[in-house]
Design a protein around this motif. Structure first.
Motif, PDB file in Angstrom:
ATOM      1  N   ILE A  31       0.856  -1.348   0.147  1.00 27.77           N
ATOM      2  CA  ILE A  31      -0.071  -0.238   0.247  1.00 27.77           C
ATOM      3  C   ILE A  31       0.861   1.606   0.066  1.00 27.77           C
ATOM      4  O   ILE A  31       1.728   1.748   0.934  1.00 27.77           O
ATOM      5  N   ASP A  32       0.494   1.830  -0.855  1.00 28.33           N
ATOM      6  CA  ASP A  32       1.392   3.402  -1.147  1.00 28.33           C
ATOM      7  C   ASP A  32       0.344   4.528   0.267  1.00 28.33           C
ATOM      8  O   ASP A  32      -0.624   5.270  -0.354  1.00 28.33           O
TER       9      ASP A  32
ATOM     10  N   SER B 187      -5.934   7.807  -2.877  1.00 27.21           N
ATOM     11  CA  SER B 187      -6.660   7.067  -2.226  1.00 27.21           C
ATOM     12  C   SER B 187      -6.084   6.508  -1.180  1.00 27.21           C
ATOM     13  O   SER B 187      -7.611   6.803  -0.715  1.00 27.21           O
ATOM     14  N   PHE B 188      -5.550   5.891  -0.010  1.00 29.66           N
ATOM     15  CA  PHE B 188      -4.916   6.186   0.780  1.00 29.66           C
ATOM     16  C   PHE B 188      -5.393   7.621   2.102  1.00 29.66           C
ATOM     17  O   PHE B 188      -6.353   6.935   2.748  1.00 29.66           O
TER      18      PHE B 188
ATOM     19  N   ARG C  65       4.279  -4.580  12.705  1.00 32.28           N
ATOM     20  CA  ARG C  65       5.467  -3.893  11.784  1.00 32.28           C
ATOM     21  C   ARG C  65       4.191  -2.556  11.601  1.00 32.28           C
ATOM     22  O   ARG C  65       5.463  -1.461  10.691  1.00 32.28           O
ATOM     23  N   TYR C  66       2.833  -2.675  11.149  1.00 30.08           N
ATOM     24  CA  TYR C  66       2.608  -1.571  10.529  1.00 30.08           C
ATOM     25  C   TYR C  66       1.505  -0.491  12.011  1.00 30.08           C
ATOM     26  O   TYR C  66       0.856  -1.878  12.305  1.00 30.08           O
ATOM     27  N   ARG C  67       1.816   0.430  11.707  1.00 30.73           N
ATOM     28  CA  ARG C  67       0.498   0.867  12.689  1.00 30.73           C
ATOM     29  C   ARG C  67      -0.581   0.637  12.795  1.00 30.73           C
ATOM     30  O   ARG C  67      -1.564   0.270  11.616  1.00 30.73           O
ATOM     31  N   SER C  68      -1.525   0.829  13.778  1.00 33.24           N
ATOM     32  CA  SER C  68      -3.046   0.045  13.593  1.00 33.24           C
ATOM     33  C   SER C  68      -3.774   1.016  12.913  1.00 33.24           C
ATOM     34  O   SER C  68      -4.959   0.489  12.315  1.00 33.24           O
ATOM     35  N   ASP C  69      -3.716   2.218  13.229  1.00 34.01           N
ATOM     36  CA  ASP C  69      -4.239   3.543  12.376  1.00 34.01           C
ATOM     37  C   ASP C  69      -3.807   3.340  10.583  1.00 34.01           C
ATOM     38  O   ASP C  69      -5.024   4.314  10.002  1.00 34.01           O
ATOM     39  N   ARG C  70      -3.264   2.818  10.253  1.00 30.52           N
ATOM     40  CA  ARG C  70      -3.006   2.426   9.100  1.00 30.52           C
ATOM     41  C   ARG C  70      -4.132   1.758   8.878  1.00 30.52           C
ATOM     42  O   ARG C  70      -4.466   2.311   7.035  1.00 30.52           O
TER      43      ARG C  70
ATOM     44  N   ILE D 291     -16.801  -3.996  -2.514  1.00 29.30           N
ATOM     45  CA  ILE D 291     -17.666  -4.869  -3.202  1.00 29.30           C
ATOM     46  C   ILE D 291     -17.088  -5.432  -4.821  1.00 29.30           C
ATOM     47  O   ILE D 291     -16.611  -6.647  -5.529  1.00 29.30           O
ATOM     48  N   ALA D 292     -16.872  -4.224  -5.901  1.00 29.13           N
ATOM     49  CA  ALA D 292     -16.792  -4.217  -7.179  1.00 29.13           C
ATOM     50  C   ALA D 292     -15.462  -4.711  -7.001  1.00 29.13           C
ATOM     51  O   ALA D 292     -14.682  -5.108  -8.110  1.00 29.13           O
ATOM     52  N   LYS D 293     -14.228  -4.434  -6.313  1.00 28.51           N
ATOM     53  CA  LYS D 293     -12.426  -4.864  -6.115  1.00 28.51           C
ATOM     54  C   LYS D 293     -12.313  -5.070  -5.343  1.00 28.51           C
ATOM     55  O   LYS D 293     -11.443  -3.717  -4.494  1.00 28.51           O
ATOM     56  N   PRO D 294     -12.373  -5.932  -4.821  1.00 29.23           N
ATOM     57  CA  PRO D 294     -11.345  -5.702  -2.617  1.00 29.23           C
ATOM     58  C   PRO D 294     -10.442  -6.094  -3.070  1.00 29.23           C
ATOM     59  O   PRO D 294      -9.573  -6.238  -4.006  1.00 29.23           O
ATOM     60  N   PHE D 295     -10.452  -4.710  -1.945  1.00 32.39           N
ATOM     61  CA  PHE D 295      -8.444  -4.916  -1.500  1.00 32.39           C
ATOM     62  C   PHE D 295      -8.139  -6.281  -0.680  1.00 32.39           C
ATOM     63  O   PHE D 295      -9.399  -7.001  -0.879  1.00 32.39           O
ATOM     64  N   ASP D 296      -6.827  -6.052  -1.132  1.00 27.49           N
ATOM     65  CA  ASP D 296      -6.091  -7.566  -0.453  1.00 27.49           C
ATOM     66  C   ASP D 296      -6.286  -7.404   1.355  1.00 27.49           C
ATOM     67  O   ASP D 296      -5.903  -6.890   2.055  1.00 27.49           O
ATOM     68  N   VAL D 297      -7.083  -8.832   2.085  1.00 29.02           N
ATOM     69  CA  VAL D 297      -7.235  -8.257   3.259  1.00 29.02           C
ATOM     70  C   VAL D 297      -5.841  -9.078   3.773  1.00 29.02           C
ATOM     71  O   VAL D 297      -6.232  -7.936   4.939  1.00 29.02           O
ATOM     72  N   ARG D 298      -5.035  -9.380   3.445  1.00 35.68           N
ATOM     73  CA  ARG D 298      -3.235  -9.477   3.665  1.00 35.68           C
ATOM     74  C   ARG D 298      -2.802  -7.963   4.676  1.00 35.68           C
ATOM     75  O   ARG D 298      -2.615  -8.373   5.425  1.00 35.68           O
ATOM     76  N   GLU D 299      -2.914  -6.715   4.114  1.00 36.54           N
ATOM     77  CA  GLU D 299      -3.042  -5.396   4.541  1.00 36.54           C
ATOM     78  C   GLU D 299      -3.548  -5.437   5.691  1.00 36.54           C
ATOM     79  O   GLU D 299      -2.549  -4.537   6.759  1.00 36.54           O
ATOM     80  N   ILE D 300      -4.905  -6.239   6.019  1.00 33.85           N
ATOM     81  CA  ILE D 300      -5.142  -5.501   7.553  1.00 33.85           C
ATOM     82  C   ILE D 300      -4.405  -6.555   8.195  1.00 33.85           C
ATOM     83  O   ILE D 300      -4.460  -6.394   9.793  1.00 33.85           O
ATOM     84  N   LEU D 301      -4.791  -7.797   7.942  1.00 31.02           N
ATOM     85  CA  LEU D 301      -3.509  -9.169   8.236  1.00 31.02           C
ATOM     86  C   LEU D 301      -2.169  -8.421   9.001  1.00 31.02           C
ATOM     87  O   LEU D 301      -1.897  -8.624  10.092  1.00 31.02           O
TER      88      LEU D 301
END
Length: 605
Positions: A68-69, A74-75, A360-365, A377-387
């Motif tokens: 993620i940038d 978008s971020f 390694r990544y801040r929770s508010d990220r 729904i139309a284009k799911p984000f990669d849930v690994r970024e949440i993990l």
């Protein structure tokens, strides 16, 4: 070896277990509340290695590398939108926890009675965390409060059933994990609405599933008589409370009642069915029929204290066991009794270094990762970024990583506790269902708790997929989820639609805890799809926009996360940035009970 409960639900290093002399207000607009001092930043959940579950080994995991940038447009747009949603959530939670400053509330306080949050604060361990459940129960379900002031009717603006009229949650009392069920007598005198009954039963279910003792802080006028048909006779109505109490007693789960006010009609059985009961002089009363009913039925005139006060029940009837002069004494005595429960879980190794296992990544990220639901729904984000923002050291080992990437399965850890993850990364296919069912069976064999992360439109439909047998493959996963005896926790981060809700351990599938994020939706399908289907069924030659918009509006309202949480379709809407801590507390509660063997039924192959 130190007991796990020496640092379970704690947020500071050293905590005194002596009864507190000061009662501090406990009102914060988040799911995790801290008793007196400390903050989430110093939160210390447990490292639990109970029931032959091996502690997570860092060498067995692989770190998730985010792509993620965080400087992208978008971020920043996602971050701003999520921040606004969380701010609204906290505002509503604080609103729900703040009693209205009305003449009735002033009268309540003048009787020497503490607000419900003060009572909970007084009984829990100093410095410990309190995980409140279903803070928004009853939201907008009933009429608004009005009162008379200076010959004018004033709308207070508060929901008539704030927090469902009852506060429930999990904390520690004298080192013992405890479910708290506390009536809020500032809401209609603590009378039970239908949602009050549902919330009470839900807390009891959590206690039973996780073998956690229960403390009832009783102050209730009994059933709301105007809603008796929705409260009294059915299987999951008021009587289920007492059924659960009897079952918990048989399960050797300690139960303690502290009668701080009224305990009327059927509610009188709550203290009577507990192991021990404390009652407060002057304010506490227990009777099946109050003075008004006694006068109407028998003509006898008697005041409340003579009918069922502390002196009657401690000196004459024997209904109560402990006599308290005031609330402070009653709550201190409750802590002393809890200290004798002796239900501390098995031993575990010393606590881990929180800095060492921090993601390694801040929770508010997470705020910047979550797109609007329509985009997700139309284009799911990669849930690994949440993990990567939730798991210890952002480490995760995937199961079948090259087979059907629409369902992400694998192993990680939360505060040192091993946990399996099943997360949506797209629509569920036949391959997804087979992969999920296989992984669930593996977790059951290893007795590994499962965290389900939902962002799902449902199962794929169409001629090709029906011919492939997607119905039977979906049923296979539903079988596996329903029969899995391991602790299951569900987190809804986006959509939770159709049969996808079932396959991903929705409310009906006995998850120990279900939490939702702001922006999530739960429904049989989206409003747009529902309106299209209804127009086709109605065979409208001209699909009027007003007809479609009416259906879309209905679905948008009924699928909203506030609507869901108000009706207890989850255990609370939570801040994404606090999710790691809340999941850590929930997992610790789940591991309070031994994990049983899983027995599966017949799966259509």
């Amino acid at each position: 070896m130190r007991s796990v409960l020496q640092f379970l639900f704690r947020q500071i290093e050293h905590v005194s277990t002596k009864p507190k002399r000061m009662m501090k207000k406990l009102v914060t607009p988040v799911a995790i509340r801290t008793i007196q001092t400390s903050s989430v930043s110093t939160f210390r959940p447990p490292q639990i290695s109970l029931y032959n579950i091996q502690s997570a080994s860092a060498s067995s995991f692989h770190q998730i590398e985010s792509v993620i940038d965080h400087n992208s447009t978008s971020f920043h747009e996602n971050f701003e939108r999520s921040t606004q949603l969380v701010a609204d959530l906290k505002k509503r939670c604080l609103h729900a926890a703040s009693p209205p400053k009305t003449p009735a509330f002033e009268k309540y306080c003048s009787a020497g009675k503490l607000p419900v949050d003060h009572r909970i604060s007084s009984v829990l361990d100093n410095g410990s965390a309190f995980l409140e459940l279903s803070q928004l129960a009853g939201l907008d379900m009933y009429e608004k409060v009005s009162h008379r002031a200076e010959d004018k009717t004033v709308n207070c603006g508060y929901d008539d059933c704030r927090r469902g009229g009852i506060v429930t949650g999990i904390g520690t009392v004298m080192g013992s994990l405890c479910v708290i069920i506390a009536n809020d007598a500032t809401v209609k005198g603590g009378a039970y609405y239908p949602i009050t009954v549902k919330k009470h039963l839900r807390a009891q279910r959590i206690a039973m599933d996780n073998r956690i003792p229960v403390m009832y802080l009783v102050d209730s006028a009994g059933a709301n008589l105007l809603m008796q048909a929705e409260i009294f006779p059915d299987e999951c109505h008021f009587g289920k409370i007492f059924h659960n109490q009897a079952r918990m007693s048989a399960m050797k789960i300690p139960q303690l009642a502290v009668v701080l006010g009224s305990c009327t009609a059927g509610g009188a059985y709550i203290p009577c069915m507990c192991d021990e009961t404390i009652i407060v002089r002057r304010n506490g009363t227990i009777f099946l029929g109050g003075p008004a009913l006694v006068a109407a039925a028998t003509g006898e005139v008697v005041d409340a204290q003579s009918l069922g006060g502390a002196d009657v029940h401690c000196r004459v009837s024997g209904v109560a066991d402990h006599y308290a002069e005031d609330e402070a004494s009653a709550l201190e005595l409750a802590r002393e009794i809890a200290g004798r429960w002796g239900n501390t879980p098995r031993q575990t190794s010393p606590p881990m270094d929180l800095e060492e296992i921090r993601p390694r990544y801040r929770s508010d990220r997470i705020y910047g990762i979550l797109p609007p639901l329509t985009t997700a729904i139309a284009k799911p984000f990669d849930v690994r970024e949440i993990l990567a923002c939730l798991l210890d050291k952002s480490e995760f080992t995937e199961f079948k990583p090259l087979y059907d990437e629409n369902l992400v399965c694998g192993f990680g850890a939360l505060y040192g506790n091993p946990v399996a993850i099943i997360a949506n990364n797209g629509v569920l296919l036949s391959e997804s269902a087979r992969k999920g069912a296989h992984f669930i069976q593996l977790c059951c064999a290893r007795k590994r708790p499962i965290l389900f992360i939902q962002n799902i439109t449902g199962f794929m439909i169409g001629k090709k997929y029906e011919q492939e047998g997607i119905a039977k493959h979906g049923a296979m996963m539903v079988h596996a989820v329903a029969n899995a005896a391991v602790p299951k926790i569900t987190l809804i981060i986006g959509g939770s639609y159709g049969a996808g809700n079932y396959a991903m351990c929705g409310r009906a599938f006995h998850a120990r805890f279900v939490f939702s994020w702001p922006g999530s939706r739960t429904a049989v399908m989206s409003g747009q799809h529902a309106s299209d289907v209804m127009c086709r069924i109605a065979r409208k030659q001209v699909e009027t926009s007003s007809y479609k918009q009416e259906i879309i509006k209905k679905y948008d309202t009924e699928s909203h996360y506030y609507y869901s949480s108000a009706r207890l379709w989850d255990d609370g809407v939570i801040d994404p940035a606090e999710t790691r801590e809340i999941l850590g507390l929930a997992l610790a509660a789940c591991l309070h009970a031994p994990i049983e063997d899983t027995v599966n039924g017949v799966m259509r192959m």
